[in-house]
Design a protein around this motif. Sequence first.
Motif, short mmCIF file in Angstrom:
data_model
loop_
_atom_site.label_atom_id
_atom_site.label_comp_id
_atom_site.label_asym_id
_atom_site.label_seq_id
_atom_site.Cartn_x
_atom_site.Cartn_y
_atom_site.Cartn_z
N MET A 140 19.22 -17.28 35.68
CA MET A 140 20.34 -16.39 36.02
C MET A 140 19.85 -15.24 36.89
O MET A 140 18.88 -14.57 36.53
N PRO A 141 20.47 -14.98 38.05
CA PRO A 141 19.99 -13.90 38.91
C PRO A 141 20.06 -12.54 38.26
O PRO A 141 19.21 -11.69 38.50
N ILE A 142 21.08 -12.29 37.43
CA ILE A 142 21.21 -10.98 36.81
C ILE A 142 20.02 -10.66 35.92
O ILE A 142 19.60 -9.51 35.82
N SER A 143 19.46 -11.67 35.29
CA SER A 143 18.31 -11.44 34.40
C SER A 143 17.08 -10.98 35.16
O SER A 143 16.15 -10.45 34.56
N ARG A 144 17.05 -11.19 36.47
CA ARG A 144 15.87 -10.79 37.26
C ARG A 144 16.06 -9.45 37.94
O ARG A 144 15.17 -8.99 38.65
N ILE A 145 17.20 -8.81 37.76
CA ILE A 145 17.42 -7.50 38.35
C ILE A 145 16.43 -6.50 37.74
O ILE A 145 16.28 -6.44 36.51
N ALA A 146 15.76 -5.74 38.59
CA ALA A 146 14.73 -4.82 38.11
C ALA A 146 14.89 -3.46 38.76
O ALA A 146 15.27 -3.35 39.94
N ILE A 147 14.61 -2.42 37.98
CA ILE A 147 14.66 -1.06 38.49
C ILE A 147 13.44 -0.77 39.37
O ILE A 147 13.54 -0.15 40.41
N GLY A 148 12.29 -1.24 38.93
CA GLY A 148 11.05 -0.97 39.64
C GLY A 148 10.34 0.25 39.08
O GLY A 148 10.92 1.02 38.31
N GLU A 180 22.42 -17.33 44.67
CA GLU A 180 21.37 -17.40 43.64
C GLU A 180 21.82 -18.26 42.46
O GLU A 180 21.05 -19.05 41.92
N PHE A 181 23.06 -18.13 42.04
CA PHE A 181 23.54 -18.82 40.85
C PHE A 181 23.71 -20.32 41.09
O PHE A 181 23.34 -21.14 40.24
N PHE A 182 24.24 -20.69 42.25
CA PHE A 182 24.59 -22.09 42.48
C PHE A 182 23.55 -22.89 43.26
O PHE A 182 23.47 -24.11 43.11
N PHE A 183 22.75 -22.23 44.08
CA PHE A 183 21.93 -23.00 45.02
C PHE A 183 20.43 -22.80 44.90
O PHE A 183 19.66 -23.58 45.47
N ALA A 210 16.87 -17.31 55.14
CA ALA A 210 15.70 -16.46 54.98
C ALA A 210 15.19 -16.34 53.55
O ALA A 210 14.01 -16.10 53.33
N VAL A 211 16.06 -16.49 52.56
CA VAL A 211 15.67 -16.25 51.17
C VAL A 211 15.39 -17.55 50.41
O VAL A 211 14.44 -17.63 49.64
N ASP A 212 16.21 -18.55 50.62
CA ASP A 212 16.11 -19.80 49.87
C ASP A 212 14.71 -20.40 49.99
O ASP A 212 14.23 -20.65 51.10
#
Length: 251
Positions: free
Chosen positions: A1-9, A235-238, A163-165
């Motif tokens: 899940m992309p949300i789980s990788r969100i980081a403040i830093g 991020e979620f689907f691909f 660029a990201v995939d």
Amino acid sequence: MPISRIAIGRPQEVTHPDALKAALAEFISTLIFVFAGEGSGMAFSKLTNNAANTPSGLIAAAIAHAFALFVAVSVSANISGGHVNPAVTFGAFVGGNITLLRGILYWIAQLLGAVVACLLLKLSTGGLETAAFSLSSGVGVWNAFVLEIVLTFGLVYTVYATAVDPKRGTLGTIAPIAIGFIVGANILVGGAFDGASMNPAVSFGPAVVSWTWDNHWVYWAGPLIGGGLAGLVYEFFFITHTHEQLPTTEY
């Protein structure tokens, strides 16, 4: 899940030499992009006696922005990832590809780059005004809001795909031109309605220098929502993260 990788830093991140170099690259590339894009509109207006809002003016703006963004992304891609747009940075953040603190550093650099570009344009053109983004006659504020969401979604989705995939392969080599092309195409679609910003920095620079803030929130809220949605959807689907996360500098 992309949300789980969100980081403040970590606070140390924003003072790290690599992060400062990346911010400088974002400042310079945004300056290049805004100077060429905004400057093309000013030049066309001067040459056509203030008749920039014509079909030929729209085509000229689309070509200038496409070419300038292609260059701006290319020259900063290996240093900062070539965001050149707070909406792209926000899309990368919600997808877990950049930390919040590094993203804020990028935002500051991008906004400063846009303001400096517009100041240089005003100085070098003998005081000509930089035109702030505005809604065309008959276009409501909510129409423009939805338009900015859709246009920016397409832009950031293109950024993710090329660029990201991690599976992009050799497609990554044409990412800057693909990103430039989608911006040029979107300007042809939305330019006649609200200017087709897709980039809060592009809207912010002229607004500061001309001190014109009418409906300015549209050019922040629309692109940020569109960019964030594109990051989450892609991020979620691909994207399947079954390996080590790509470094931000490669983004």
